[in-house]
Design a protein around this motif. Structure first.
Motif, PDB file in Angstrom:
ATOM      1  N   MET A  11      16.783 -26.112 -13.055  1.00 49.26           N
ATOM      2  CA  MET A  11      16.489 -24.714 -12.799  1.00 49.26           C
ATOM      3  C   MET A  11      15.826 -24.160 -14.051  1.00 49.26           C
ATOM      4  SD  MET A  11      19.086 -21.633 -11.688  1.00 49.26           S
ATOM      5  CE  MET A  11      20.216 -21.962 -13.016  1.00 49.26           C
ATOM      6  N   LEU A  12      14.778 -23.384 -13.858  1.00 48.93           N
ATOM      7  CA  LEU A  12      14.053 -22.774 -14.971  1.00 48.93           C
ATOM      8  C   LEU A  12      14.173 -21.259 -14.878  1.00 48.93           C
ATOM      9  CD1 LEU A  12      10.762 -24.854 -14.680  1.00 48.93           C
ATOM     10  CD2 LEU A  12      12.707 -25.290 -16.184  1.00 48.93           C
ATOM     11  N   ALA A  13      14.430 -20.627 -16.007  1.00 54.32           N
ATOM     12  CA  ALA A  13      14.417 -19.171 -16.086  1.00 54.32           C
ATOM     13  C   ALA A  13      13.454 -18.784 -17.189  1.00 54.32           C
ATOM     14  CB  ALA A  13      15.812 -18.631 -16.365  1.00 54.32           C
ATOM     15  N   ASP A  14      12.473 -17.991 -16.860  1.00 51.68           N
ATOM     16  CA  ASP A  14      11.455 -17.544 -17.821  1.00 51.68           C
ATOM     17  C   ASP A  14      10.824 -18.699 -18.598  1.00 51.68           C
ATOM     18  OD1 ASP A  14      11.899 -14.847 -17.140  1.00 51.68           O
ATOM     19  OD2 ASP A  14      13.532 -14.695 -18.590  1.00 51.68           O
ATOM     20  N   PRO A  15      10.311 -19.723 -17.905  1.00 54.78           N
ATOM     21  CA  PRO A  15       9.789 -20.897 -18.621  1.00 54.78           C
ATOM     22  C   PRO A  15       8.554 -20.613 -19.472  1.00 54.78           C
ATOM     23  CG  PRO A  15       9.216 -21.019 -16.309  1.00 54.78           C
ATOM     24  CD  PRO A  15      10.157 -19.853 -16.462  1.00 54.78           C
ATOM     25  N   LEU A  16       7.858 -19.510 -19.220  1.00 50.63           N
ATOM     26  CA  LEU A  16       6.665 -19.192 -20.008  1.00 50.63           C
ATOM     27  C   LEU A  16       6.942 -18.194 -21.129  1.00 50.63           C
ATOM     28  CD1 LEU A  16       4.090 -18.937 -17.078  1.00 50.63           C
ATOM     29  CD2 LEU A  16       4.497 -20.867 -18.605  1.00 50.63           C
ATOM     30  N   VAL A  42      23.469 -29.493 -18.388  1.00 51.94           N
ATOM     31  CA  VAL A  42      23.087 -29.084 -19.732  1.00 51.94           C
ATOM     32  C   VAL A  42      22.259 -27.809 -19.628  1.00 51.94           C
ATOM     33  CG1 VAL A  42      21.780 -29.744 -21.791  1.00 51.94           C
ATOM     34  CG2 VAL A  42      23.036 -31.473 -20.532  1.00 51.94           C
ATOM     35  N   VAL A  43      22.543 -26.849 -20.475  1.00 51.33           N
ATOM     36  CA  VAL A  43      21.751 -25.625 -20.548  1.00 51.33           C
ATOM     37  C   VAL A  43      21.015 -25.656 -21.886  1.00 51.33           C
ATOM     38  CG1 VAL A  43      21.776 -23.105 -20.584  1.00 51.33           C
ATOM     39  CG2 VAL A  43      23.411 -24.354 -19.137  1.00 51.33           C
ATOM     40  N   ILE A  44      19.692 -25.620 -21.823  1.00 50.27           N
ATOM     41  CA  ILE A  44      18.858 -25.651 -23.030  1.00 50.27           C
ATOM     42  C   ILE A  44      18.138 -24.309 -23.092  1.00 50.27           C
ATOM     43  CG2 ILE A  44      16.982 -26.814 -24.238  1.00 50.27           C
ATOM     44  CD1 ILE A  44      17.671 -29.266 -22.354  1.00 50.27           C
ATOM     45  N   ARG A  45      18.410 -23.532 -24.118  1.00 51.23           N
ATOM     46  CA  ARG A  45      17.829 -22.195 -24.221  1.00 51.23           C
ATOM     47  C   ARG A  45      16.989 -22.073 -25.492  1.00 51.23           C
ATOM     48  NH1 ARG A  45      20.509 -16.314 -23.264  1.00 51.23           N
ATOM     49  NH2 ARG A  45      18.520 -15.245 -23.451  1.00 51.23           N
ATOM     50  N   GLY A  46      15.821 -21.468 -25.333  1.00 56.08           N
ATOM     51  CA  GLY A  46      14.984 -21.149 -26.488  1.00 56.08           C
ATOM     52  C   GLY A  46      14.080 -22.266 -26.965  1.00 56.08           C
ATOM     53  N   ASN A  47      14.073 -23.408 -26.295  1.00 54.32           N
ATOM     54  CA  ASN A  47      13.219 -24.519 -26.705  1.00 54.32           C
ATOM     55  C   ASN A  47      11.961 -24.519 -25.827  1.00 54.32           C
ATOM     56  OD1 ASN A  47      12.017 -27.105 -27.062  1.00 54.32           O
ATOM     57  ND2 ASN A  47      13.966 -27.886 -27.830  1.00 54.32           N
ATOM     58  N   GLN A  48      10.876 -23.978 -26.366  1.00 50.87           N
ATOM     59  CA  GLN A  48       9.646 -23.838 -25.588  1.00 50.87           C
ATOM     60  C   GLN A  48       9.062 -25.189 -25.181  1.00 50.87           C
ATOM     61  OE1 GLN A  48       7.723 -21.147 -28.437  1.00 50.87           O
ATOM     62  NE2 GLN A  48       7.507 -19.706 -26.726  1.00 50.87           N
ATOM     63  N   ARG A  49       9.191 -26.185 -26.021  1.00 49.48           N
ATOM     64  CA  ARG A  49       8.664 -27.510 -25.684  1.00 49.48           C
ATOM     65  C   ARG A  49       9.383 -28.084 -24.465  1.00 49.48           C
ATOM     66  NH1 ARG A  49       9.103 -33.126 -27.094  1.00 49.48           N
ATOM     67  NH2 ARG A  49       7.034 -34.053 -27.010  1.00 49.48           N
ATOM     68  N   TYR A  54       9.492 -29.301 -18.562  1.00 54.23           N
ATOM     69  CA  TYR A  54      10.103 -29.131 -17.242  1.00 54.23           C
ATOM     70  C   TYR A  54       9.199 -28.338 -16.302  1.00 54.23           C
ATOM     71  CZ  TYR A  54      14.590 -31.375 -17.951  1.00 54.23           C
ATOM     72  OH  TYR A  54      15.581 -32.310 -18.125  1.00 54.23           O
ATOM     73  N   LEU A  55       8.482 -27.345 -16.813  1.00 54.10           N
ATOM     74  CA  LEU A  55       7.554 -26.600 -15.961  1.00 54.10           C
ATOM     75  C   LEU A  55       6.416 -27.506 -15.497  1.00 54.10           C
ATOM     76  CD1 LEU A  55       6.854 -23.912 -14.649  1.00 54.10           C
ATOM     77  CD2 LEU A  55       5.533 -23.359 -16.710  1.00 54.10           C
ATOM     78  N   ARG A 113      -0.781 -19.374 -14.238  1.00 57.79           N
ATOM     79  CA  ARG A 113      -1.025 -20.802 -14.430  1.00 57.79           C
ATOM     80  C   ARG A 113      -2.244 -21.012 -15.326  1.00 57.79           C
ATOM     81  NH1 ARG A 113       0.448 -21.086  -8.953  1.00 57.79           N
ATOM     82  NH2 ARG A 113      -1.720 -21.195  -8.294  1.00 57.79           N
ATOM     83  N   ARG A 114      -3.294 -20.236 -15.109  1.00 63.03           N
ATOM     84  CA  ARG A 114      -4.491 -20.385 -15.930  1.00 63.03           C
ATOM     85  C   ARG A 114      -4.172 -20.089 -17.391  1.00 63.03           C
ATOM     86  NH1 ARG A 114      -7.863 -16.131 -14.643  1.00 63.03           N
ATOM     87  NH2 ARG A 114      -7.648 -15.201 -16.657  1.00 63.03           N
ATOM     88  N   MET A 115      -3.438 -19.036 -17.644  1.00 59.52           N
ATOM     89  CA  MET A 115      -3.082 -18.676 -19.010  1.00 59.52           C
ATOM     90  C   MET A 115      -2.185 -19.741 -19.636  1.00 59.52           C
ATOM     91  SD  MET A 115      -4.842 -16.048 -19.503  1.00 59.52           S
ATOM     92  CE  MET A 115      -4.251 -15.519 -21.083  1.00 59.52           C
ATOM     93  N   TYR A 116      -1.211 -20.220 -18.868  1.00 63.09           N
ATOM     94  CA  TYR A 116      -0.274 -21.236 -19.383  1.00 63.09           C
ATOM     95  C   TYR A 116      -1.008 -22.496 -19.776  1.00 63.09           C
ATOM     96  CZ  TYR A 116       3.398 -24.706 -19.578  1.00 63.09           C
ATOM     97  OH  TYR A 116       4.203 -25.708 -19.994  1.00 63.09           O
ATOM     98  N   PHE A 117      -1.834 -23.013 -18.878  1.00 58.66           N
ATOM     99  CA  PHE A 117      -2.469 -24.303 -19.128  1.00 58.66           C
ATOM    100  C   PHE A 117      -3.678 -24.203 -20.059  1.00 58.66           C
ATOM    101  CE2 PHE A 117      -0.047 -25.408 -15.297  1.00 58.66           C
ATOM    102  CZ  PHE A 117       0.671 -26.456 -15.832  1.00 58.66           C
ATOM    103  N   SER A 118      -4.143 -22.982 -20.342  1.00 56.92           N
ATOM    104  CA  SER A 118      -5.226 -22.827 -21.307  1.00 56.92           C
ATOM    105  C   SER A 118      -4.673 -22.687 -22.717  1.00 56.92           C
ATOM    106  CB  SER A 118      -6.085 -21.600 -20.974  1.00 56.92           C
ATOM    107  OG  SER A 118      -5.373 -20.408 -21.226  1.00 56.92           O
ATOM    108  N   GLY A 119      -3.348 -22.547 -22.826  1.00 51.28           N
ATOM    109  CA  GLY A 119      -2.723 -22.397 -24.136  1.00 51.28           C
ATOM    110  C   GLY A 119      -2.759 -20.981 -24.665  1.00 51.28           C
ATOM    111  N   SER A 120      -3.107 -20.022 -23.806  1.00 52.09           N
ATOM    112  CA  SER A 120      -3.173 -18.617 -24.231  1.00 52.09           C
ATOM    113  C   SER A 120      -1.816 -17.972 -24.296  1.00 52.09           C
ATOM    114  CB  SER A 120      -4.039 -17.832 -23.251  1.00 52.09           C
ATOM    115  OG  SER A 120      -5.339 -18.364 -23.238  1.00 52.09           O
TER     116      SER A 120
END
Length: 120
Positions: A11-16, A42-49, A54-55, A113-120
């Motif tokens: 489950m993802l919450a606020d993945p971006l 396992v709950v992993i919070r705050g790790n953007q990588r 997972y996204l 999706r465009r913003m996420y995958f463009s690295g913006s």
């Protein structure tokens, strides 16, 4: 046997966001799993990588199964056709397929999706 479900559980919450939350493990999201069975979560919070990975996996699974479903719907609606008869316009010579991704002021899922995958 043809399996129609995915056993992967996450489950993802606020993945971006700057503070993504990833919940993953062997436990099902059910009372029996959390109360009676020997499962883990396992709950992993705050790790953007980790959130990005997972996204990316979510989008990979979604694309895979959405395409299979589109072919199945085509076959159901077109008796006598085969999967080879299924045609989807992924590339259009005049570039119209990009219009939804570059509409000024758009804040849809395609924009995200465009913003996420463009690295913006």
């Amino acid at each position: 046997m043809n399996v129609h479900w995915v056993h992967t559980k996450f489950m993802l919450a606020d993945p971006l966001s700057d503070d993504p939350v990833v919940v993953t493990g062997s436990a099902n999201f059910s009372k029996a799993s959390t109360d009676n069975n020997d499962e883990n979560m396992v709950v992993i919070r705050g790790n953007q990588r980790v959130g990005d990975i997972y996204l990316g996996e979510f989008f990979r699974l979604h694309s895979h199964y959405a395409f299979r479903q589109a072919v199945a719907i085509f076959l159901m609606n077109n008796p006598g056709k085969t999967p080879d008869d299924f045609k989807q316009k992924f590339l259009i010579e005049d570039g119209d397929w990009t219009a939804d991704y570059f509409t000024p002021g758009d804040r849809s899922a395609k924009f995200a999706r465009r913003m996420y995958f463009s690295g913006s």
